[in-house]
Enzyme design. Structure first.
Site, PDB file in Angstrom:
ATOM      1  N   ILE A  27      82.738 158.918  -2.779  1.00  0.00           N
ATOM      2  CA  ILE A  27      81.626 159.290  -1.884  1.00  0.00           C
ATOM      3  C   ILE A  27      82.170 159.826  -0.569  1.00  0.00           C
ATOM      4  O   ILE A  27      83.115 159.244   0.005  1.00  0.00           O
ATOM      5  CB  ILE A  27      80.731 158.055  -1.652  1.00  0.00           C
ATOM      6  N   GLY A 149      97.646 151.628  -4.512  1.00  0.00           N
ATOM      7  CA  GLY A 149      97.416 152.171  -3.173  1.00  0.00           C
ATOM      8  C   GLY A 149      96.161 151.659  -2.492  1.00  0.00           C
ATOM      9  O   GLY A 149      95.194 151.255  -3.144  1.00  0.00           O
ATOM     10  N   ASN A 152      93.304 154.180   2.876  1.00  0.00           N
ATOM     11  CA  ASN A 152      93.334 154.854   4.185  1.00  0.00           C
ATOM     12  C   ASN A 152      94.243 156.085   4.219  1.00  0.00           C
ATOM     13  O   ASN A 152      93.947 157.050   4.903  1.00  0.00           O
ATOM     14  CB  ASN A 152      93.711 153.859   5.290  1.00  0.00           C
ATOM     15  N   GLU A 178      90.037 152.508  -5.738  1.00  0.00           N
ATOM     16  CA  GLU A 178      88.862 153.107  -6.389  1.00  0.00           C
ATOM     17  C   GLU A 178      88.019 153.890  -5.372  1.00  0.00           C
ATOM     18  O   GLU A 178      87.234 154.760  -5.732  1.00  0.00           O
ATOM     19  CB  GLU A 178      88.031 152.010  -7.056  1.00  0.00           C
ATOM     20  N   VAL A 229      96.438 141.504   2.898  1.00  0.00           N
ATOM     21  CA  VAL A 229      97.238 140.290   2.664  1.00  0.00           C
ATOM     22  C   VAL A 229      96.684 139.478   1.484  1.00  0.00           C
ATOM     23  O   VAL A 229      97.461 139.057   0.617  1.00  0.00           O
ATOM     24  CB  VAL A 229      97.340 139.448   3.961  1.00  0.00           C
ATOM     25  N   GLU A 249     103.355 146.135   1.104  1.00  0.00           N
ATOM     26  CA  GLU A 249     103.025 146.735   2.410  1.00  0.00           C
ATOM     27  C   GLU A 249     101.618 146.283   2.749  1.00  0.00           C
ATOM     28  O   GLU A 249     100.639 146.815   2.211  1.00  0.00           O
ATOM     29  CB  GLU A 249     103.075 148.264   2.305  1.00  0.00           C
ATOM     30  N   CYS A 283      97.159 150.357   9.048  1.00  0.00           N
ATOM     31  CA  CYS A 283      97.696 149.002   8.930  1.00  0.00           C
ATOM     32  C   CYS A 283      98.509 148.590  10.158  1.00  0.00           C
ATOM     33  O   CYS A 283      98.491 147.451  10.573  1.00  0.00           O
ATOM     34  CB  CYS A 283      98.558 148.912   7.688  1.00  0.00           C
ATOM     35  N   GLU A 380      92.284 141.100  11.146  1.00  0.00           N
ATOM     36  CA  GLU A 380      92.404 142.556  11.037  1.00  0.00           C
ATOM     37  C   GLU A 380      91.001 143.156  10.851  1.00  0.00           C
ATOM     38  O   GLU A 380      90.320 142.855   9.866  1.00  0.00           O
ATOM     39  CB  GLU A 380      93.287 142.907   9.826  1.00  0.00           C
ATOM     40  N   GLU A 457     109.646 150.628   2.840  1.00  0.00           N
ATOM     41  CA  GLU A 457     109.510 151.973   2.306  1.00  0.00           C
ATOM     42  C   GLU A 457     110.238 152.920   3.255  1.00  0.00           C
ATOM     43  O   GLU A 457     110.443 152.620   4.422  1.00  0.00           O
ATOM     44  CB  GLU A 457     108.026 152.356   2.203  1.00  0.00           C
TER      45      GLU A 457
END
Ligand code: NDP
Length: 483
Positions: A27, A149, A152, A178, A229, A249, A283, A380, A457
């Site tokens: 969307i 993944g 964001n 998703e 988390v 991550e 993040c 967060e 990473e």
């Protein structure tokens, strides 16, 4: 406003659809329009993807590294040529403004592909003298890696995982969030066009349970998750059950400390980048902004003026500086935190409300006089909500900055070079910035400590997380057996 992919999944170089999987939609969060309709992967689709990856991986790992690098380099070039089209796709999927996606998403993905393309052929082992005998080490690929993944930075996350995995001889099955399923499919097509053999980068769609099935499969050697988390705890535990390598991550509540000698305009600009870029959905954001009490009023005055001038609007308009949040559900969560901040007695400096009734827009929001105990200073929020806290003393602010379960990132603004280094050396964070914030070039390792994650990473550090060491002992004389 449609961006319907040819099918939901991309496996072994081909589009795959299985309508038995539960249907879901991508969307455009600025308008609520449906951009694409997809189906989650069924167990049969998941099996197909893992089998394809396992089949393709050995031949790929056996290729000369420079050849693997060449494929990734070509993919980087294609990403750059198609940057505009990929940026529009990312904007439709995430709602992030085109002004950002044009420079931060496919562009960062291309950097990762280019970096690891060059890295591939430089990987070597060690020789270890042992007197008469010797040993040497080989760096081997892990095998089939699973990438999962967040929503964001969908393209960037897919590239940050796929580039090192493929460069070092692994295969990957990637599951995007998703909420943002589209750009990973575009990446799969681009890698194929660049010459990546079939089966090495596969995309399967679905919710958490698809990710969970991938992680538990015995064919999988490694899992790399970018997410929250709570999800990290589950995925890490599941990887541990299978004794699999894992990179996590995860989220953060990072401190940004602004000392009284800081360049105020730069500090204000960095605090804004650290809270309002991508509508705060980053993040590593510096969401706890500790400002020295002596400059607090000047800081807040400049901040309120600049935050009030941020251009909110249609993310497809390149003049727009802040778009909507990613989804209705996330909008409700962020507005809930804003209400909580008001109820807890934090002082609203600017923003604090939804914008309009269509689209998931929230005003850039700043709370001052925030205390360490308030929920908005501890959890967060993942939205454009900055909390400003006061401090007087260096040792005290370091202790407060560290008093969190998170440890993803931290920033310090000061003109005193000794203080800058002294403070970051004491901050519990995987990535620190001095007089900068949220810059994550591919050359620099990125990752968290404490609950914010394990592994790194990017940079040379990624080698540790996508290869394993084989030690080879070479006997050069007679065997000295006691019987
Ligand atoms: P989530 O943790 O909700 O989801 C992350 C991914 O994990 C999604 O693809 C999700 O699927 C999947 N997933 C959920 N449950 C499971 C499970 N049990 N097993 C396997 N996979 C699962 O995070 P968000 O997508 O909401 O992203 C926001 C979070 O990501 C924030 O906390 C943010 O800080 C963090 N993040 C961390 C970054 C870093 O590098 N440290 C960078 C970017 C974001 P689905 O959602 O489709 O159900």
């Amino acid at each position: 406003m449609r961006a319907q992919p040819k099918a939901s999944h991309f496996i072994a170089g081909a589009w795959v659809e299985d309508r038995a999987g539960s249907a879901f939609e991508s969307i455009f969060p600025a308008t609520g329009e449906v951009v694409a309709q997809l189906h989650a992967a069924t167990p049969a689709v998941i099996d197909q993807a893992l089998a394809a990856a396992a089949d393709a991986q050995h031949e790929w790992a056996a290729r000369p590294p420079v050849e693997r690098g060449r494929v990734l380099r070509r993919a980087a070039d294609i990403l750059r040529v198609r940057n505009h089209e990929l940026s529009v796709l990312e904007t439709l999927d995430t709602g992030k403004p085109l002004q950002e996606t044009l420079v931060a998403d496919a562009a960062s993905g291309a950097d990762a592909l280019e970096y690891f393309a060059g890295f591939a052929a430089t990987v070597t082992g060690q020789t270890i003298p042992l007197g008469r005998d010797m040993a040497y080490t080989l760096r081997e690929a892990l095998g089939v890696c699973v990438g999962i993944g967040a929503w964001n930075y969908p393209m960037q996350i897919a590239c940050w995982k796929a580039a090192p995995a493929l460069a070092f001889g692994n295969a990957m099955v990637f599951k995007p969030s998703e909420v943002t399923p589209l750009s990973a499919l575009a990446l799969a097509e681009i890698l194929q066009e660049a010459g990546l053999p079939d089966g090495l980068f596969n995309v399967v769609q679905g919710m958490g349970e698809v990710g969970a099935q991938l992680v538990t499969d015995p064919r999988v050697a490694k899992v790399s998750l970018t997410g929250s988390v709570p999800t990290g705890r589950k995925v890490y535990a599941s990887a541990a059950q299978g004794i699999k390598s894992a990179t996590m991550e995860l989220g953060g509540k990072s401190p940004l400390i602004i000392f009284d000698d800081a360049d105020l305009d730069n500090a204000v600009g960095a605090a804004m980048l650290a809270n309002f870029y991508s509508a705060g959905q980053i993040c590593s954001n510096g969401t706890r902004v500790f400002v020295h009490r002596s400059i607090k009023t000047a800081f807040l005055d400049k901040l309120a003026a600049r935050a009030g001038a941020i251009v909110l609007g249609d993310p497809l308009d390149e003049a727009t500086q802040m778009g909507p949040l990613v989804s209705d559900g996330h909008l409700s969560k962020v507005l809930g935190y804003i209400d909580q901040g008001k109820a807890e007695g934090a002082r609203l400096v600017c923003g604090g409300a939804r914008v309009g009734s269509t689209g998931c827009y929230v005003q850039p929001t700043v709370f001052a006089d925030v205390t360490d105990e308030m929920v908005i200073a501890r959890e967060e929020i993942f939205g454009p909500v900055m909390t400003v806290l006061d401090f007087d003393d260096e040792a005290d602010v370091i202790a407060r900055a560290n008093a969190t379960e998170y440890g993803l990132a931290a920033g310090v603004f000061t003109r005193d070079i000794m203080r800058g280094h002294r403070v970051v050396s004491q901050l519990q964070a995987g990535t620190c910035w001095i007089n900068a914030y949220n810059l994550t070039p591919v050359e620099m390792p990125f990752g968290g400590v404490k609950a914010s994650g394990v592994g790194r990473e990017n940079g040379h550090a990624a080698l540790e997380h996508y290869t394993r060491i084989k030690s080879v002992y070479l006997g050069l004389g007679d065997v000295d057996a006691p019987y």
